[in-house]
Design a protein around this motif. Structure first.
Motif, PDB file in Angstrom:
ATOM      1  N   ASN A 104       0.804  -1.228   0.000  1.00  0.00           N
ATOM      2  CA  ASN A 104       0.000   0.000   0.000  1.00  0.00           C
ATOM      3  C   ASN A 104       0.834   1.273   0.000  1.00  0.00           C
ATOM      4  N   ALA A 105       2.153   1.121  -0.114  1.00  0.00           N
ATOM      5  CA  ALA A 105       3.049   2.284  -0.093  1.00  0.00           C
ATOM      6  C   ALA A 105       3.755   2.444  -1.433  1.00  0.00           C
ATOM      7  N   SER A 106       3.970   3.692  -1.828  1.00  0.00           N
ATOM      8  CA  SER A 106       4.772   3.937  -3.029  1.00  0.00           C
ATOM      9  C   SER A 106       6.234   3.684  -2.669  1.00  0.00           C
ATOM     10  N   THR A 107       7.086   3.568  -3.668  1.00  0.00           N
ATOM     11  CA  THR A 107       8.507   3.334  -3.391  1.00  0.00           C
ATOM     12  C   THR A 107       9.121   4.477  -2.587  1.00  0.00           C
ATOM     13  N   PRO A 108       8.856   5.763  -2.912  1.00  0.00           N
ATOM     14  CA  PRO A 108       9.395   6.854  -2.077  1.00  0.00           C
ATOM     15  C   PRO A 108       8.898   6.787  -0.634  1.00  0.00           C
ATOM     16  N   GLU A 109       7.619   6.408  -0.452  1.00  0.00           N
ATOM     17  CA  GLU A 109       7.077   6.273   0.905  1.00  0.00           C
ATOM     18  C   GLU A 109       7.761   5.141   1.655  1.00  0.00           C
ATOM     19  N   LEU A 110       8.033   4.058   0.952  1.00  0.00           N
ATOM     20  CA  LEU A 110       8.728   2.914   1.559  1.00  0.00           C
ATOM     21  C   LEU A 110      10.132   3.308   2.002  1.00  0.00           C
ATOM     22  N   MET A 111      10.831   4.048   1.148  1.00  0.00           N
ATOM     23  CA  MET A 111      12.195   4.498   1.470  1.00  0.00           C
ATOM     24  C   MET A 111      12.190   5.408   2.699  1.00  0.00           C
ATOM     25  N   ALA A 112      11.246   6.331   2.730  1.00  0.00           N
ATOM     26  CA  ALA A 112      11.169   7.263   3.860  1.00  0.00           C
ATOM     27  C   ALA A 112      10.872   6.513   5.150  1.00  0.00           C
ATOM     28  N   TRP A 113      10.035   5.489   5.063  1.00  0.00           N
ATOM     29  CA  TRP A 113       9.704   4.675   6.237  1.00  0.00           C
ATOM     30  C   TRP A 113      10.934   3.920   6.732  1.00  0.00           C
ATOM     31  N   LEU A 114      11.701   3.366   5.803  1.00  0.00           N
ATOM     32  CA  LEU A 114      12.915   2.636   6.175  1.00  0.00           C
ATOM     33  C   LEU A 114      13.948   3.546   6.826  1.00  0.00           C
ATOM     34  N   ARG A 115      13.952   4.819   6.419  1.00  0.00           N
ATOM     35  CA  ARG A 115      14.894   5.788   7.016  1.00  0.00           C
ATOM     36  C   ARG A 115      14.396   6.297   8.361  1.00  0.00           C
ATOM     37  N   GLN A 128      10.714   0.011  14.173  1.00  0.00           N
ATOM     38  CA  GLN A 128      11.706   0.125  15.227  1.00  0.00           C
ATOM     39  C   GLN A 128      12.645  -1.070  15.230  1.00  0.00           C
ATOM     40  N   GLN A 129      12.093  -2.251  15.007  1.00  0.00           N
ATOM     41  CA  GLN A 129      12.923  -3.454  14.938  1.00  0.00           C
ATOM     42  C   GLN A 129      13.926  -3.353  13.797  1.00  0.00           C
ATOM     43  N   ILE A 130      13.480  -2.847  12.665  1.00  0.00           N
ATOM     44  CA  ILE A 130      14.355  -2.733  11.490  1.00  0.00           C
ATOM     45  C   ILE A 130      15.477  -1.739  11.765  1.00  0.00           C
ATOM     46  N   LEU A 131      15.114  -0.579  12.307  1.00  0.00           N
ATOM     47  CA  LEU A 131      16.120   0.451  12.567  1.00  0.00           C
ATOM     48  C   LEU A 131      17.152  -0.017  13.589  1.00  0.00           C
ATOM     49  N   GLU A 132      16.677  -0.688  14.645  1.00  0.00           N
ATOM     50  CA  GLU A 132      17.587  -1.144  15.695  1.00  0.00           C
ATOM     51  C   GLU A 132      18.448  -2.315  15.237  1.00  0.00           C
ATOM     52  N   ALA A 133      17.841  -3.250  14.509  1.00  0.00           N
ATOM     53  CA  ALA A 133      18.554  -4.461  14.118  1.00  0.00           C
ATOM     54  C   ALA A 133      19.468  -4.259  12.919  1.00  0.00           C
ATOM     55  N   ILE A 134      19.185  -3.240  12.109  1.00  0.00           N
ATOM     56  CA  ILE A 134      19.926  -3.089  10.853  1.00  0.00           C
ATOM     57  C   ILE A 134      20.656  -1.750  10.757  1.00  0.00           C
ATOM     58  N   HIS A 136      20.995   0.850  12.615  1.00  0.00           N
ATOM     59  CA  HIS A 136      21.733   1.373  13.769  1.00  0.00           C
ATOM     60  C   HIS A 136      22.643   0.331  14.409  1.00  0.00           C
ATOM     61  N   ASN A 137      22.847  -0.776  13.712  1.00  0.00           N
ATOM     62  CA  ASN A 137      23.656  -1.858  14.267  1.00  0.00           C
ATOM     63  C   ASN A 137      24.914  -2.057  13.427  1.00  0.00           C
ATOM     64  N   PRO A 138      26.084  -1.646  13.929  1.00  0.00           N
ATOM     65  CA  PRO A 138      27.318  -1.784  13.144  1.00  0.00           C
ATOM     66  C   PRO A 138      27.715  -3.237  12.907  1.00  0.00           C
ATOM     67  N   ASN A 139      27.162  -4.165  13.689  1.00  0.00           N
ATOM     68  CA  ASN A 139      27.491  -5.584  13.541  1.00  0.00           C
ATOM     69  C   ASN A 139      26.374  -6.369  12.861  1.00  0.00           C
ATOM     70  N   PHE A 140      25.509  -5.659  12.148  1.00  0.00           N
ATOM     71  CA  PHE A 140      24.388  -6.328  11.497  1.00  0.00           C
ATOM     72  C   PHE A 140      24.871  -7.459  10.604  1.00  0.00           C
ATOM     73  N   LYS A 141      24.247  -8.635  10.743  1.00  0.00           N
ATOM     74  CA  LYS A 141      24.596  -9.806   9.954  1.00  0.00           C
ATOM     75  C   LYS A 141      23.717  -9.869   8.714  1.00  0.00           C
ATOM     76  N   LEU A 179      20.061   1.422   4.625  1.00  0.00           N
ATOM     77  CA  LEU A 179      20.245   0.413   5.669  1.00  0.00           C
ATOM     78  C   LEU A 179      21.724   0.114   5.955  1.00  0.00           C
ATOM     79  N   ASN A 180      22.603   0.813   5.254  1.00  0.00           N
ATOM     80  CA  ASN A 180      24.050   0.656   5.483  1.00  0.00           C
ATOM     81  C   ASN A 180      24.511  -0.782   5.247  1.00  0.00           C
ATOM     82  N   ILE A 181      24.105  -1.337   4.088  1.00  0.00           N
ATOM     83  CA  ILE A 181      24.530  -2.675   3.703  1.00  0.00           C
ATOM     84  C   ILE A 181      25.213  -2.608   2.340  1.00  0.00           C
ATOM     85  N   SER A 182      25.913  -3.663   1.960  1.00  0.00           N
ATOM     86  CA  SER A 182      26.669  -3.685   0.717  1.00  0.00           C
ATOM     87  C   SER A 182      25.748  -3.752  -0.500  1.00  0.00           C
TER      88      SER A 182
END
Length: 252
Positions: A104-115, A128-134, A136-141, A179-182
Motif C-alpha cells: 500500500n506504499a509507493s517506493t518513495p514512501e517505503l524508502m522514507a519509512w525505512l529511514r 523500530q525493529q528494522i532500525l535497531e537491528a539493521i 543502527h547496528n554496526p554488527n548487522f549480519k 540500511l548501510n549494507i553492501s
C-alpha cells in the motif's frame, strides 16, 4: 562452555517436527533453506528482523510453489522455523504485516519509512525493529534471505519497478545506502535469487508437460472398453518420469 547447535542437530529437530517424507523435487530446496537459517541462527551477530522474516516466507513460497501434498507445506514451514528455535507464527505475522504495508506504499514512501522519516502506527513496532537491528547496528549480519526480503518489499510496492533493470538497480542502491549494507552483495544475491526462481518455474512447467503427455499416451493406448485407466497422480510432480529435480535450488 555453551554447546552450539550443529547442522545435524537442526536437521534432526526438523524431522522431529515434520515426520512425513519431503517430495523429491523439493528436498534440496528445503535442506538448503534449513542450513542457511541454521547458520544464521547460531551466528553471534545475527538478530531476527521483519525484513529477514519476509525473506524467509517469500523464498519458501516461491521455491515451494506447486508442492504436493499441499497440506504438508505449512508443516514443513513450521518445522523449518522451529528447528532453528524460531516462532513460525511470528515469521508469518511479521512478513504479512510488512508485506501489506509495502503493497500500500509507493517506493518513495517505503524508502522514507525505512529511514525512519515517516511513521505508520500499524507497523511502528516493525519499523523500530528494522532500525535497531539493521541501520543502527554496526554488527548487522547480512544474508541472502535478508536480500530476498528487501526484494519482496520492492516487488510488493511496485511490481513494474522490479522488472525494469534501471529502476530496480537504482532502488536497491538507495535501500543499501539507507540500511548501510553492501550494494554489491545485495545485487549479486538478488541476481542469483531471480535466476533460481526462473529455473524452478521452468522445471515445474517441464514436469507439467511430461505429466500431460504421459496421461494422453496412456489414454490412447488403452482400448475404450470401459476399463479404468490408472495414471500418475497429477498433483504429485515427483511421479513424473525423469523429473528435473536438480534444475533449481535455493542457493545455487
Amino acid at each position: 562452555m555453551n554447546n552450539v547447535r550443529t547442522v545435524s542437530d537442526t536437521k534432526r529437530a526438523f524431522y522431529t517436527f515434520h515426520t512425513r517424507p519431503i517430495n523429491t523435487i523439493y528436498r534440496r530446496v528445503v535442506e538448503e533453506l534449513m542450513v542457511e537459517m541454521h547458520l544464521l541462527s547460531v551466528n553471534v551477530d545475527f538478530s531476527y528482523n521483519p525484513i529477514y522474516a519476509l525473506g524467509v516466507v517469500t523464498a519458501f513460497e516461491r521455491f515451494m510453489q506447486g508442492y504436493q501434498p499441499e497440506r504438508d507445506k505449512e508443516s514443513i514451514f513450521n518445522a523449518l522455523c522451529q528447528a532453528v528455535e524460531g516462532d513460525p507464527k511470528r515469521y508469518r505475522q511479521d512478513a504479512e504485516r510488512l508485506g501489506l504495508f509495502a503493497k500500500n506504499a509507493s517506493t518513495p514512501e517505503l524508502m522514507a519509512w525505512l529511514r525512519g522519516e515517516t511513521h505508520k502506527e500499524e507497523v511502528g513496532d516493525l519499523q523500530q525493529q528494522i532500525l535497531e537491528a539493521i541501520a543502527h547496528n554496526p554488527n548487522f549480519k547480512y544474508s541472502r534471505l535478508f536480500a530476498i526480503g528487501v526484494f519482496g518489499l520492492l516487488e510488493l510496492s511496485d511490481p513494474a519497478l522490479v522488472k525494469d533493470e534501471k529502476q530496480r538497480v537504482e532502488a536497491l542502491k538507495t535501500i543499501a545506502a539507507t540500511l548501510n549494507i553492501s550494494e554489491d552483495k545485495l545485487n549479486k544475491d538478488l541476481e542469483l535469487y531471480r535466476a533460481n526462481v526462473d529455473k524452478m518455474e521452468q522445471a515445474l512447467a517441464t514436469i507439467a508437460d511430461m505429466l500431460s503427455a504421459d496421461r494422453k499416451k496412456r489414454q490412447q493406448q488403452t482400448p475404450d472398453k470401459g476399463i479404468a485407466v490408472t495414471t500418475p497422480d497429477t498433483d504429485d510432480p515427483s511421479q513424473a518420469p525423469g523429473s528435473p529435480h536438480d534444475k533449481a535450488s535455493f542457493g545455487s
